[in-house]
Structures are given as structure tokens and as C-alpha cells.
Design a protein around this motif. Structure first.
Motif, PDB file in Angstrom:
ATOM      1  N   SER A   1      16.335  61.564  15.720  1.00 23.82           N
ATOM      2  CA  SER A   1      15.922  60.887  14.500  1.00 23.82           C
ATOM      3  C   SER A   1      17.102  60.050  13.971  1.00 23.82           C
ATOM      4  CB  SER A   1      15.510  61.948  13.469  1.00 23.82           C
ATOM      5  OG  SER A   1      15.254  61.354  12.229  1.00 23.82           O
ATOM      6  N   TYR A   2      16.829  58.763  13.748  1.00 28.06           N
ATOM      7  CA  TYR A   2      17.901  57.835  13.380  1.00 28.06           C
ATOM      8  C   TYR A   2      18.001  57.666  11.864  1.00 28.06           C
ATOM      9  CZ  TYR A   2      20.319  53.410  12.621  1.00 28.06           C
ATOM     10  OH  TYR A   2      21.174  52.446  12.169  1.00 28.06           O
ATOM     11  N   TYR A   3      19.233  57.590  11.380  1.00 30.28           N
ATOM     12  CA  TYR A   3      19.451  57.119  10.018  1.00 30.28           C
ATOM     13  C   TYR A   3      20.826  56.470   9.962  1.00 30.28           C
ATOM     14  CZ  TYR A   3      22.411  61.242   9.126  1.00 30.28           C
ATOM     15  OH  TYR A   3      23.390  62.193   9.174  1.00 30.28           O
TER      16      TYR A   3
ATOM     17  N   ASP B   1      25.845  54.467  12.381  1.00 31.45           N
ATOM     18  CA  ASP B   1      24.566  54.860  12.977  1.00 31.45           C
ATOM     19  C   ASP B   1      24.602  56.346  13.330  1.00 31.45           C
ATOM     20  OD1 ASP B   1      23.508  52.257  12.878  1.00 31.45           O
ATOM     21  OD2 ASP B   1      24.602  51.718  14.714  1.00 31.45           O
ATOM     22  N   ASN B   2      23.601  57.072  12.859  1.00 37.13           N
ATOM     23  CA  ASN B   2      23.543  58.515  13.115  1.00 37.13           C
ATOM     24  C   ASN B   2      22.243  58.887  13.822  1.00 37.13           C
ATOM     25  OD1 ASN B   2      25.833  60.014  11.377  1.00 37.13           O
ATOM     26  ND2 ASN B   2      25.130  58.201  10.270  1.00 37.13           N
ATOM     27  N   LEU B   3      22.302  59.905  14.639  1.00 36.91           N
ATOM     28  CA  LEU B   3      21.103  60.466  15.265  1.00 36.91           C
ATOM     29  C   LEU B   3      21.134  61.981  15.071  1.00 36.91           C
ATOM     30  CD1 LEU B   3      20.527  58.929  18.830  1.00 36.91           C
ATOM     31  CD2 LEU B   3      19.095  58.627  16.815  1.00 36.91           C
TER      32      LEU B   3
ATOM     33  N   TYR C   1      27.246  55.790  18.047  1.00 37.56           N
ATOM     34  CA  TYR C   1      26.375  56.676  17.268  1.00 37.56           C
ATOM     35  C   TYR C   1      27.090  58.006  17.048  1.00 37.56           C
ATOM     36  CZ  TYR C   1      22.251  53.752  18.169  1.00 37.56           C
ATOM     37  OH  TYR C   1      21.347  52.722  18.216  1.00 37.56           O
TER      38      TYR C   1
ATOM     39  N   SER D   1      11.312  58.178  12.667  1.00 38.52           N
ATOM     40  CA  SER D   1      12.484  57.333  12.936  1.00 38.52           C
ATOM     41  C   SER D   1      13.146  57.691  14.266  1.00 38.52           C
ATOM     42  CB  SER D   1      13.490  57.479  11.793  1.00 38.52           C
ATOM     43  OG  SER D   1      13.962  58.812  11.736  1.00 38.52           O
TER      44      SER D   1
ATOM     45  N   ARG E   1      14.481  57.653  18.015  1.00 36.38           N
ATOM     46  CA  ARG E   1      15.073  56.601  18.837  1.00 36.38           C
ATOM     47  C   ARG E   1      15.691  57.244  20.075  1.00 36.38           C
ATOM     48  NH1 ARG E   1      19.226  52.300  16.087  1.00 36.38           N
ATOM     49  NH2 ARG E   1      17.334  51.859  14.901  1.00 36.38           N
TER      50      ARG E   1
END
Lengths: 146, 399
Positions: A97-99, A105-107, A72, A35, A37
């Protein structure tokens, strides 16, 4: 000197044996290379937040993406383990890594570029590479060298 | 034998803690090869090579994390100085608020030298307390306090020290960072030698200078100057050395791949002086006569950081030091006092290249130092070369 060493050893062993506290922690998200980004933007805020069980609080950046204006929350590293100090207004490029959680939105950052330097926070599998607090460990940098 | 037993006790504590259930963290292994043409940094240059093999391990246990690292350094030409060093500690980070974090660490350490340098073997305990707080999102305040106690085999070097630093910075939209630092430290030598009043006038010397230092002889090359020190059985009462410093830094980002910074430092000796006949620095080998307390003066430095292709990073730096050593008289090569305090002016140029792979990092570093001193023993220059790698091993849950 022998007595000092033994006392020190016993203290450290006793501290390590302390029972874990049953504290409530937020749900954990772990790094996933699937995931990943890349984003580029500007730091809008900085926070110390608990992120993982048995871990120190993390430095979290709120970053506004340059192209989309999306916000983010970027998890950088444990609060003390990032050598360079980051500030509001700094331009950053982040690979992570995105979730998404609760509409946010988190990285989880693996690589961070700021101020003309690139900081490797995790290896290509997502494992942390940070280490060392203010009482920095001695290493090969001792003696002449930067 | 005692040293082996005590080292074994510390290692056993580390293994016990590591064997307990907890979150697995990381292990780092490193191997570095170092080379110099002036190991003892004097006008009698001696070439040597040093191979350093080290490990670093950290493991989290709520609410602490345990860290330990150790390393063995082997000197090819001066193998009697080869040494093993080990550190073990616990640290704890606590967020007071979303803008402020506290850090505490307690640690023990020890170093064992081979054969004739075994007098410098020591055990140490220390502590760190630090605070980092965002005064505003663009300004950071930091406080840092370090405590250190060292117990050497040769009690002449035993000491207790306190070091505190305060810094505040500010980031501007022009991508400029300004930082100011204040430092204070006090080092108390527990068993220095009684000495006569020095022949040199020292404007910063305190009332108790008469209890510190001595003026006899010196040792050249091939060692750490043990010949310059009187025998250990003459040890006397303790005495302190107090310093303060102020420094500033300006950093500027230029484009996406270049960063520059310049910094300056002024350090003062507020009281006391070095209780040794000589202050020496060795390449990669710790010398108990030299540390941040042993000098006063100025430092100015500049550094350029360039992000290169293929995940490489190059740092090029230059530092100019002007140091005076309180209590240390400059001497001629026969050991006769020149009637002034030793003063060194040093130019130091460095370059360092780092290349990162997925779990391995390669390092190459080169430094050239040109040291000028009013003491001819310390009129020297030297080349220092380092190459090596670090390998990060991780297991258990990520995070």
C-alpha cells in the motif's frame, strides 16, 4: 507446581495491567487496498523504525526501483517477526500500500519476494499475518517436517 | 484437580489481559490431521492418526504484547496419550538504534495428558533474550538466549536449562548467503537417579557421571517406555548435561522462483550424560527423554524451495543425522547391554506444499524417515503425512 503456576499467572496479569506510556509517536498510516502498488528493485539500506503506537519497531527497507531509480521506504513487519533475514543488495519484488509523506515514497508491504521465496506479510485486506518471535511457538511443524 | 486449578489460573490471567483495552491483533485457528505408520518410532511400528486443533492469539499493550496459544491433540489408536498444551507470555521488542533491536519474552506453559500418561504433565516457565543487529547492511549478527524450567508431575524429568546461540551472516552480490552459528547449552536435571558406573567407556563423560543414569531394562512399543524407568521414589541428587555446537549454512537464490540451501552441524556433549535408560522420540508427542541435549554428532541437510503458480510454495528437503546418545547403552531386544553407546544414523526426506488464500492457508506435508541404529529397537522406518489449514482472523485497527 501449583504455587509456580499461580505466581506465573499473577505476574503476567500484573504486567498486562501496566499503564500505557504517553510517548510521542509518528503519524500512523494504515494499509489501504485501494492504493496498492507493485515495485521491483534492490535493497539499499535496512532500518529498525517505530511506525505504530503500541507496536514494536518495524523493519524498514530502502528499496531502489529497478526501472525508475525511485527510492521507496518499505515497511516489512515488526523487527523480529520476519523469519528470513534480508540484506543490502538483494533483489526484491514488493506488493504494498503506497503513501507519500514529507516527499518520501512509502510502501506498507503485503507481499515480498526475495531469494526465490514469496513471503505473505498481510492478507488481502491488509491485516498482518506475521507472528512469533525468536522463542518460536510450537505448532504443527513439530516432529518430522520443515 | 490441582492441575485443573492451576491451568484455570493461567487461563484467567490470559482472559484478563485480553479483555483490557489495547490494540486488537490477530487470532489464528488451525486444524491439522496427521497420520503415521510408526507413532513410537521403533522397530515395533504402530499406526495412528492425530487430529490437532489449535489457536494462537496476540494482542499489543504498550510497551508489551501478550501472546497465548493452545491446542488439543487427539490420538485415535492411543487415545490415552491425547494431550492439551497451553502457552502464555509477554514479549517486548526495543530498537536500540536504527540497526539494532532487542527482544525479550517471559512465558509460562503447561501440558496435560490423559490417563496413563499423566505422569508427563508439566508446568514450565521460560524466558528469551535476543539481539539482532545489522553489522553492515549486508551482514547480520544475532544472539539468542533461552531459559527454561520444567516441573513435571513425575519429578524424574524436572529440569532447568540454558541455551545460547550466536550467529553471523553475510550476503554477497552473487545472491549467496553464508551463515555461521555457535551454540552452547546446559541442562540440569533436578532429580535424576543415582546409578552405578556405566560399563561403557565414554571419552566425554565428566566427573559426576556416577550420579546419573542407570542401566536397567527397557520398554517396547505401546507406550513411552515407562517400564524402562525405575520407580520415582528412588530419585537422587541433580546432575548436568552440557553441549556445544557449530553449524554453517549456504543459501543461493536461483532466478526469481527457486532457492536452495545446504547446511551442516556438529554437536558435542561437553559433560554429563542422559540420566535415563532409554531415549525415545514420538511423532508429534513430546518425550521428556529426547531433546537437543540428549545427543551429539552431526547433521547435514539440503533444501529446495520453489515458488509455484497460484500462490503455492513447495519445499523439498533431505537431512542426514549421525547421533550418539551419551549414557544410553545399546541393548538387544531382550534388554541385555551390547556394551556400546547407542548410535543412530538417520535419513530423512520431506516435502511440504503450502497454498495461500486471502485469510486461509492450506498445508500438505510428507516425510519419510529411515533410521538405522546399533540398538535393534531403533532400527525403523516410517511415513508421516500431514494436511491442514490455518485461518487468520483480525479485527481492530490495521497496522
Amino acid at each position: 507446581m501449583k504455587r509456580l503456576a499461580i505466581v506465573m499467572a499473577l505476574l503476567l496479569a500484573a504486567a498486562a495491567l501496566l499503564p500505557a506510556k504517553g510517548r510521542q509517536r509518528p503519524q500512523e498510516h494504515f494499509y489501504s487496498v485501494d492504493s496498492e502498488r507493485r515495485i521491483e528493485g534492490t535493497i539499499k539500506d535496512l532500518l529498525f523504525e517505530p511506525r505504530y503506537q503500541d507496536r514494536a519497531p518495524f523493519l524498514v527497507l530502502v528499496v531502489e526501483e529497478k526501472d525508475t531509480g525511485a527510492l521507496y521506504r518499505v515497511e516489512v513487519s515488526p523487527a523480529w517477526f520476519f523469519g528470513r533475514d534480508l540484506h543490502k543488495g538483494e533483489s526484491v519484488k514488493i506488493l504494498g500500500s503506497y503513501y507519500a509523506k514529507d516527499g518520501v515514497d512509502n510502501l506498507i508491504a503485503r507481499q515480498l519476494q526475495a531469494g526465490g521465496e514469496t513471503f505473505r506479510l498481510r492478507d488481502s485486506r491488509g491485516f498482518p499475518t506475521w507472528r512469533g518471535g525468536p522463542g518460536a511457538r510450537k505448532g504443527w511443524r513439530r516432529g518430522p517436517g520443515m | 484437580m490441582k492441575k485443573i486449578l492451576t491451568a484455570a489460573a493461567v487461563a484467567a490471567a490470559a482472559l484478563l489481559a485480553a479483555a483490557l483495552p489495547g490494540r486488537a491483533d490477530d487470532l489464528t485457528l488451525s486444524l491439522f490431521q496427521n497420520s503415521t505408520n510408526n507413532l513410537f518410532q521403533s522397530s515395533y511400528p504402530e499406526k495412528d492418526q492425530i487430529t490437532s486443533l489449535a489457536f494462537s492469539y496476540a494482542k499489543g499493550f504498550e510497551p508489551f504484547s501478550l501472546f497465548t496459544d493452545g491446542g488439543y491433540s487427539y490420538l485415535y489408536e492411543n487415545s490415552s496419550i491425547s494431550y492439551y498444551t497451553q502457552q502464555l507470555g509477554l514479549d517486548y521488542v526495543f530498537a536500540v538504534s536504527s540497526k539494532t533491536a532487542l527482544y525479550f519474552a517471559a512465558k509460562g506453559a503447561g501440558t496435560l495428558y490423559r490417563s496413563e500418561f499423566s505422569d508427563l504433565n508439566y508446568l514450565a516457565i521460560g524466558g528469551v533474550a535476543a539481539l539482532k543487529s545489522y553489522l553492515s547492511p549486508s551482514s547480520i549478527l544475532k544472539l539468542n538466549y533461552n531459559f527454561d524450567y520444567r516441573d513435571y508431575r513425575w519429578s524424574l524429568f524436572d529440569y532447568l536449562s540454558h541455551l545460547a546461540y550466536f550467529s553471523v551472516d553475510k550476503y554477497f552480490p552473487s545472491r549467496t548467503t553464508l551463515r555461521a552459528d555457535l551454540g552452547w547449552g546446559y541442562k540440569y536435571f533436578l532429580h535424576p537417579f543415582p546409578a552405578p558406573e556405566p560399563a561403557v567407556e565414554e571419552p566425554l563423560a565428566s566427573d559426576f557421571v556416577a550420579t546419573m543414569g542407570y542401566g536397567g531394562g527397557r520398554g517396547y512399543g505401546g507406550g513411552w517406555g515407562g517400564g524402562a524407568l525405575p520407580p520415582p521414589e528412588t530419585s537422587g541428587p541433580g546432575a548436568g548435561l552440557q553441549m556445544a555446537s557449530v553449524s554453517g549454512l549456504v543459501a543461493q537464490g536461483l532466478g526469481e522462483r527457486v532457492g536452495i540451501q545446504v547446511s551442516g552441524l556438529q554437536q558435542w556433549t561437553l559433560s554429563g550424560r542422559n540420566p535415563f535408560g532409554s531415549v525415545d522420540e514420538f511423532y508429534l508427542v513430546e518425550n521428556p527423554t529426547y531433546d537437543v541435549f540428549s545427543w551429539n554428532g552431526t547433521a547435514a541437510s539440503g533444501q529446495l524451495t520453489v515458488e509455484g503458480p497460484w500462490h503455492t510454495q513447495l519445499k523439498i528437503g533431505y537431512t542426514r543425522f549421525d547421533k550418539e546418545f551419551p549414557g544410553i547403552e545399546a541393548m538387544d531386544l531382550d534388554g541385555v547391554s551390547l556394551g556400546v553407546l547407542r548410535r543412530d544414523k538417520r535419513n530423512q526426506a520431506e516435502a511440504r506444499l503450502e497454498k495461500n488464500f486471502s485469510a486461509v492457508s492450506l498445508f500438505f506435508a510428507y516425510a519419510y524417515i529411515d533410521n538405522h541404529s546399533n540398538d535393534p529397537l531403533f532400527e525403523w522406518d516410517g511415513h508421516f503425512l500431514t494436511a491442514g489449514f490455518e485461518w487468520n482472523l483480525n479485527w481492530g485497527k490495521g497496522g
